[in-house]
Write a protein that holds these residues in place. Structure first.
Motif, short mmCIF file in Angstrom:
data_model
loop_
_atom_site.label_atom_id
_atom_site.label_comp_id
_atom_site.label_asym_id
_atom_site.label_seq_id
_atom_site.Cartn_x
_atom_site.Cartn_y
_atom_site.Cartn_z
N THR A 3 7.36 15.76 -7.98
CA THR A 3 5.99 16.13 -8.28
C THR A 3 5.35 14.98 -9.05
O THR A 3 5.84 14.57 -10.10
CB THR A 3 5.96 17.41 -9.15
N VAL A 4 4.25 14.47 -8.52
CA VAL A 4 3.54 13.36 -9.15
C VAL A 4 2.17 13.85 -9.59
O VAL A 4 1.39 14.34 -8.77
CB VAL A 4 3.41 12.16 -8.18
N SER A 5 1.89 13.72 -10.88
CA SER A 5 0.61 14.18 -11.41
C SER A 5 -0.51 13.24 -10.99
O SER A 5 -0.27 12.08 -10.64
CB SER A 5 0.69 14.24 -12.94
N PRO A 6 -1.76 13.70 -11.06
CA PRO A 6 -2.89 12.81 -10.76
C PRO A 6 -2.90 11.58 -11.67
O PRO A 6 -3.21 10.48 -11.22
CB PRO A 6 -4.11 13.70 -11.03
N LEU A 7 -2.54 11.76 -12.95
CA LEU A 7 -2.49 10.63 -13.87
C LEU A 7 -1.45 9.60 -13.41
O LEU A 7 -1.69 8.40 -13.42
CB LEU A 7 -2.17 11.10 -15.29
N GLN A 8 -0.27 10.10 -12.97
CA GLN A 8 0.76 9.17 -12.52
C GLN A 8 0.33 8.42 -11.26
O GLN A 8 0.64 7.25 -11.09
CB GLN A 8 2.09 9.89 -12.27
N LYS A 9 -0.40 9.09 -10.37
CA LYS A 9 -0.90 8.41 -9.18
C LYS A 9 -1.79 7.23 -9.57
O LYS A 9 -1.74 6.17 -8.96
CB LYS A 9 -1.65 9.39 -8.29
N ILE A 10 -2.59 7.42 -10.60
CA ILE A 10 -3.46 6.33 -11.09
C ILE A 10 -2.60 5.23 -11.71
O ILE A 10 -2.84 4.04 -11.50
CB ILE A 10 -4.50 6.87 -12.09
N ARG A 11 -1.58 5.61 -12.47
CA ARG A 11 -0.69 4.61 -13.07
C ARG A 11 -0.02 3.74 -12.00
O ARG A 11 0.14 2.54 -12.18
CB ARG A 11 0.40 5.29 -13.91
N TYR A 12 0.41 4.37 -10.92
CA TYR A 12 1.07 3.62 -9.85
C TYR A 12 0.16 2.52 -9.28
O TYR A 12 0.64 1.52 -8.78
CB TYR A 12 1.49 4.54 -8.70
N GLN A 13 -1.14 2.72 -9.35
CA GLN A 13 -2.08 1.76 -8.77
C GLN A 13 -2.36 0.56 -9.69
O GLN A 13 -2.92 -0.43 -9.24
CB GLN A 13 -3.40 2.45 -8.44
N TYR A 14 -1.97 0.64 -10.94
CA TYR A 14 -2.25 -0.44 -11.89
C TYR A 14 -1.46 -1.70 -11.54
O TYR A 14 -0.29 -1.63 -11.19
CB TYR A 14 -1.88 0.02 -13.31
N ASN A 15 -2.13 -2.84 -11.60
CA ASN A 15 -1.46 -4.13 -11.40
C ASN A 15 -1.57 -4.92 -12.70
O ASN A 15 -2.67 -5.31 -13.09
CB ASN A 15 -2.11 -4.92 -10.26
N HIS A 88 9.97 -0.44 -18.00
CA HIS A 88 10.04 -0.32 -16.54
C HIS A 88 9.30 -1.46 -15.86
O HIS A 88 9.74 -1.94 -14.81
CB HIS A 88 9.48 1.03 -16.08
N ASN A 89 8.19 -1.89 -16.43
CA ASN A 89 7.45 -2.98 -15.80
C ASN A 89 8.14 -4.32 -15.95
O ASN A 89 7.97 -5.21 -15.12
CB ASN A 89 6.01 -3.03 -16.29
N VAL A 90 8.94 -4.48 -16.99
CA VAL A 90 9.74 -5.70 -17.11
C VAL A 90 10.74 -5.74 -15.95
O VAL A 90 10.89 -6.76 -15.26
CB VAL A 90 10.47 -5.77 -18.47
N THR A 129 13.36 2.92 -5.77
CA THR A 129 13.62 3.24 -7.18
C THR A 129 12.61 2.55 -8.08
O THR A 129 12.03 3.17 -8.97
CB THR A 129 15.05 2.83 -7.57
N ILE A 130 12.40 1.26 -7.86
CA ILE A 130 11.46 0.50 -8.68
C ILE A 130 10.08 1.13 -8.62
O ILE A 130 9.42 1.34 -9.65
CB ILE A 130 11.40 -0.98 -8.23
N ASP A 131 9.61 1.46 -7.42
CA ASP A 131 8.26 2.01 -7.27
C ASP A 131 8.09 3.37 -7.94
O ASP A 131 7.00 3.72 -8.38
CB ASP A 131 7.88 2.08 -5.79
N GLN A 132 9.17 4.14 -8.07
CA GLN A 132 9.08 5.43 -8.75
C GLN A 132 8.84 5.26 -10.25
O GLN A 132 8.25 6.12 -10.90
CB GLN A 132 10.36 6.23 -8.56
N TYR A 133 9.31 4.14 -10.83
CA TYR A 133 9.23 3.94 -12.26
C TYR A 133 8.15 2.95 -12.67
O TYR A 133 7.85 2.81 -13.86
CB TYR A 133 10.58 3.47 -12.81
N ARG A 134 7.57 2.24 -11.72
CA ARG A 134 6.55 1.23 -12.01
C ARG A 134 5.40 1.86 -12.81
O ARG A 134 4.94 2.94 -12.50
CB ARG A 134 6.03 0.68 -10.67
#
Length: 162
Positions: A3-15, A88-90, A129-134
């Motif tokens: 389950t991915v929250s709307p906030l997490q979906k936005i986090r995944y898009q951050y570069n 996680h981003n490191v 795995t990386i993309d789940q924690y990014r």
């Protein structure tokens, strides 16, 4: 992470912002060696403790070329100490850099900090795995620990793992 929250979906898009040199194609990044490093005191003691690394020059990334960046590598990562934001981003940045150089490279995450290296406890960190924690902060992807590698047995076990 089913389950991915709307906030997490936005986090995944951050570069994350990167230094300009790291946005270049990997083949166009070179290295420039600067002055050798030195300590203000205890140089002999440091040289004895760190014979393979003490006194090495400062290395700067520059525009240029390097065949070293495209080699297939296997790299291990360990998180030590307490939780910290950005862990996680490191790991994601390390993974991205490895894959940018050679998609056959491999990133190994030692679980639970230095103890994972001693106990041969690890996982292969792949894109899924990386993309789940990014962009999720923390150290949950492989955990952390405060084990100190200091006994002859610890060093021996760590050497066997490597």
């Amino acid at each position: 992470m089913d389950t991915v929250s709307p906030l997490q979906k936005i986090r995944y898009q951050y570069n994350p912002k990167l230094p300009a040199i790291l946005t270049e194609a990997i083949q166009s990044i070179g290295f420039a060696e600067g002055q050798k490093t030195h300590a203000k005191t205890d140089e002999e003691k440091l040289l004895q403790l760190f014979p393979n690394t003490y006194g090495k020059p400062i290395v700067t990334l520059t525009k240029g070329t390097s065949d070293k960046l495209s080699k297939q590598l296997t790299v291990g990562v360990i998180l030590s100490g307490g939780q910290a934001p950005g862990g996680h981003n490191v790991i994601a940045g390390l993974y991205d850099g490895l894959m940018k150089g050679n998609t056959n490279s491999q990133l190994i995450g030692f679980k639970g900090g230095p103890g994972g290296l001693v106990d041969n406890s690890y996982s292969i960190l792949d894109k899924n795995t990386i993309d789940q924690y990014r962009n999720t902060g923390g150290f949950d992807i492989i955990g952390s620990g405060r084990t100190k590698i200091e006994t002859p047995e610890h060093f021996s076990k760590a050497r066997e793992t490597v």
